[in-house]
Design an enzyme around this catalytic site. Sequence first.
Site, PDB file in Angstrom:
ATOM      1  N   CYS A 114      46.661  55.271  39.192  1.00 18.32           N
ATOM      2  CA  CYS A 114      47.040  54.641  40.464  1.00 18.32           C
ATOM      3  C   CYS A 114      47.123  53.123  40.348  1.00 18.32           C
ATOM      4  O   CYS A 114      47.793  52.467  41.149  1.00 18.32           O
ATOM      5  CB  CYS A 114      46.031  55.000  41.550  1.00 18.32           C
TER       6      CYS A 114
ATOM      7  N   ASP B 295      45.136  67.115  39.453  1.00 18.75           N
ATOM      8  CA  ASP B 295      46.537  67.201  39.870  1.00 18.75           C
ATOM      9  C   ASP B 295      47.214  68.505  39.471  1.00 18.75           C
ATOM     10  O   ASP B 295      48.363  68.738  39.852  1.00 18.75           O
ATOM     11  CB  ASP B 295      47.334  66.033  39.273  1.00 18.75           C
TER      12      ASP B 295
ATOM     13  N   TYR C 293      34.038  46.684  67.338  1.00 20.91           N
ATOM     14  CA  TYR C 293      34.933  45.709  67.968  1.00 20.91           C
ATOM     15  C   TYR C 293      34.388  44.297  67.822  1.00 20.91           C
ATOM     16  O   TYR C 293      33.208  44.040  68.050  1.00 20.91           O
ATOM     17  CB  TYR C 293      35.124  45.999  69.455  1.00 20.91           C
TER      18      TYR C 293
ATOM     19  N   TRP D 273      40.730  47.588  72.747  1.00 24.82           N
ATOM     20  CA  TRP D 273      41.117  48.976  72.462  1.00 24.82           C
ATOM     21  C   TRP D 273      41.761  49.011  71.077  1.00 24.82           C
ATOM     22  O   TRP D 273      42.834  48.456  70.868  1.00 24.82           O
ATOM     23  CB  TRP D 273      42.096  49.494  73.519  1.00 24.82           C
TER      24      TRP D 273
END
Length: 458
Positions: free
Chosen positions: A47, A289, A432, A440
């Site tokens: 990767c 894989d 948050y 939100w």
Amino acid sequence: MTVERLVVIGGDAAGMSAASQARRLKGPDELEIVAFERGHFSSFSACGIPYWVGGQVPERDALIARTPGEHRERAIDLRMRTEVTEIDVAGGRVRSRDPETGGETWTGYDKLVVATGARPVRPPLPGIDAAGVHGVQTLDDGQALLTALTATAGRRAVVIGAGYIGVEMAEALLNRGFEVTVLNRGEQPMATLDPDMGRLVHTAMDGLGITTVNGARVTAIRTDADGRVRAVATGDAEYPADVVVLGMGVEPETALAREAGLPLGVYGGLLTDLSMRVRGHGNIWAGGDCVEVLDLVSGRERHVPLGTHANKHGQVIGANVGGGYGTFPGVVGTAVSKVCDLEIARTGLREKDAAAVGLRYVTAVIESTSRAGYYPEPGVMTVKMLAERRSGRLLGVQIVGREGAAKRVDVAAVALTAGMTVEQMTALDLGYAPPFSPVWDPVLVAARKAVAAVRAAD
């Protein structure tokens, strides 16, 4: 005391994770471990190859988690540059070949792990093996491409395929100063997304200076008098190229398993039970894989070639081989990627996946930011959410956006694994603060809109 022998075919993530975990549980006086790897490297990150080619990772060895020598220090007999050519299930043995001498050897096993990985899709096109055409599956592939990029006088690159590998290699080539064209057979790049979300990726790639051609069916690789690539031909056009990179995805490498009569699924991957034991074979396991796994959302088997799963498979296999216990329950199909500063994420089902298994669904699409609107440099993102009609069960989420977008998909991955409804998601207690999120969070905004869509559909 009888010493059992474990044979492992494949020296990368799944195979060597299995070998290492088994060794932690059983010493050499109880379990002999022999592993075969046909390549030059063990336990490396495929990767990471696009980021090494693109210059973000400075050197090849940074992608190697554990060398053959380190494995051998742990009493694992890892035999490099040795290819297994046959599995004799009835005889409990494998045949291997030394590619340098051509010599062949049979090695018996009490327990076998098949971790043969995946092979790049490489269609039999005219010119596909020409000089200047590169795959990016192994570290050897990456080194060959880097050498070619340095030696090539021209600066025109064509990438065939617009999936994860294709878009990541497009970025790498752009970073190396090449003019990049991506030829995509599909309607939009990133076929792992719905076309409306793939369209956002296409627009962003164009803005980065990458030319993306959709609906392009490659018919041939054109070469010059010296046999080097000079262009890529499609049905109605020809694209000049000094280097070509293949990014058309991968398929399970299961030729050995097929010839041995081991069970394969519709995608060509090995079929296992929850312990990663090959179905119908008490002493054979498989992972990585080369296997198919259960999709927890659709309830069907699928092929998901990711290093995260391969390492988990290996841990489960090693635990079971070593006398412990482990299971791999399945996946929800989470994946993230990037092209330059554009982040791409998905988990769960696309619209066509849901339709294919007979699920009726609603969708919700919202635009939001990664931070409070008044905080400097908020990253814009689009979130798409699928929910089942009536029940409101979350079915899938796709996110395309700038900094801070991709990893938000993890919230949805947890919700999918837990079988949550979109209404339940609206009450999630997410972190948050203005530097990290609006009041939100974008995932919650999408969930609220999905709740409204579910109610309206009733």
